[in-house]
Design a protein around this motif. Structure first.
Motif, mmCIF file in Angstrom:
data_model
loop_
_atom_site.group_PDB
_atom_site.id
_atom_site.type_symbol
_atom_site.label_atom_id
_atom_site.label_comp_id
_atom_site.label_asym_id
_atom_site.label_seq_id
_atom_site.Cartn_x
_atom_site.Cartn_y
_atom_site.Cartn_z
ATOM 1 N N GLY A 47 -32.926 -18.364 -8.776
ATOM 2 C CA GLY A 47 -32.736 -18.201 -7.456
ATOM 3 C C GLY A 47 -30.918 -17.752 -7.104
ATOM 4 N N GLU A 48 -30.392 -17.371 -7.696
ATOM 5 C CA GLU A 48 -28.825 -17.407 -7.522
ATOM 6 C C GLU A 48 -28.682 -16.108 -6.128
ATOM 7 N N VAL A 49 -29.728 -15.104 -6.090
ATOM 8 C CA VAL A 49 -29.988 -14.109 -5.567
ATOM 9 C C VAL A 49 -31.348 -13.481 -4.912
ATOM 10 N N ALA A 84 -41.026 -18.336 -20.522
ATOM 11 C CA ALA A 84 -40.903 -19.320 -18.879
ATOM 12 C C ALA A 84 -40.931 -20.625 -19.060
ATOM 13 N N ASN A 85 -41.897 -21.870 -19.937
ATOM 14 C CA ASN A 85 -42.084 -22.892 -19.906
ATOM 15 C C ASN A 85 -41.372 -23.422 -20.813
ATOM 16 N N VAL A 91 -30.818 -24.688 -16.539
ATOM 17 C CA VAL A 91 -32.107 -23.749 -16.105
ATOM 18 C C VAL A 91 -33.034 -24.654 -15.394
ATOM 19 N N PRO A 92 -33.525 -23.746 -14.215
ATOM 20 C CA PRO A 92 -34.270 -24.810 -13.774
ATOM 21 C C PRO A 92 -35.672 -25.092 -14.494
ATOM 22 N N ARG A 97 -38.760 -21.530 -12.150
ATOM 23 C CA ARG A 97 -38.431 -20.376 -12.368
ATOM 24 C C ARG A 97 -40.361 -19.337 -12.737
ATOM 25 N N ILE A 98 -41.356 -20.374 -12.280
ATOM 26 C CA ILE A 98 -42.237 -19.899 -12.410
ATOM 27 C C ILE A 98 -43.132 -18.282 -10.901
ATOM 28 N N PRO A 99 -42.724 -19.289 -10.623
ATOM 29 C CA PRO A 99 -43.294 -18.393 -8.972
ATOM 30 C C PRO A 99 -42.386 -17.586 -8.938
#
Length: 126
Positions: A47-49, A84-85, A91-92, A97-99
């Motif tokens: 979500g940084e960009v 991803a999991n 890291v979130p 992250r998944i969305p």
């Protein structure tokens, strides 16, 4: 007659070698291309960009093109879900992250073929 037998044996050897090369190029998790894609796309995932970089999209396209068969695309799906999991420091979590991971193909102009969500059944990937 010996010449025909020699040519047939040579043909079988060439075909066998070709098949071994083709099998050796199968998609596997943890490749350098996967790591490159992850590194280039992490700013978007975190979500940084707002939008992924062109380099991220190019890497994602190259990574996805490595999976040529249905089974390889299913393995790609499982690989993405596994990565991803994972919980990593700083890291979130997966829910954050998944969305973003699922939105990435659309942002890069690529078709959606799988979800990073573990609830998505990778066996349905064509």
């Amino acid at each position: 007659m010996a010449r025909i037998a020699y040519l047939m044996m040579l043909t079988v050897m060439v075909v066998g070698a070709f098949m071994m090369v083709e099998q050796g190029e199968a998609f596997t998790c943890g490749t350098s291309q996967q790591e490159r894609t992850k590194a280039l796309c992490d700013p978007f995932h975190r979500g940084e960009v707002q939008d992924p970089s062109a380099e991220c999209c190019s890497a994602l396209k190259a990574f996805r093109e490595m999976a040529k068969t249905r089974e390889e695309r299913r393995e790609l799906c499982r690989c993405v879900q596994e990565r991803a999991n994972r919980n990593r420091a700083g890291v979130p979590g997966p829910e954050g992250r998944i969305p973003k991971i699922d939105a990435l193909p659309g942002k890069c102009g690529l078709p959606f073929i799988y979800s990073a969500d573990r609830k998505f059944d990778c066996n349905t990937v064509n």
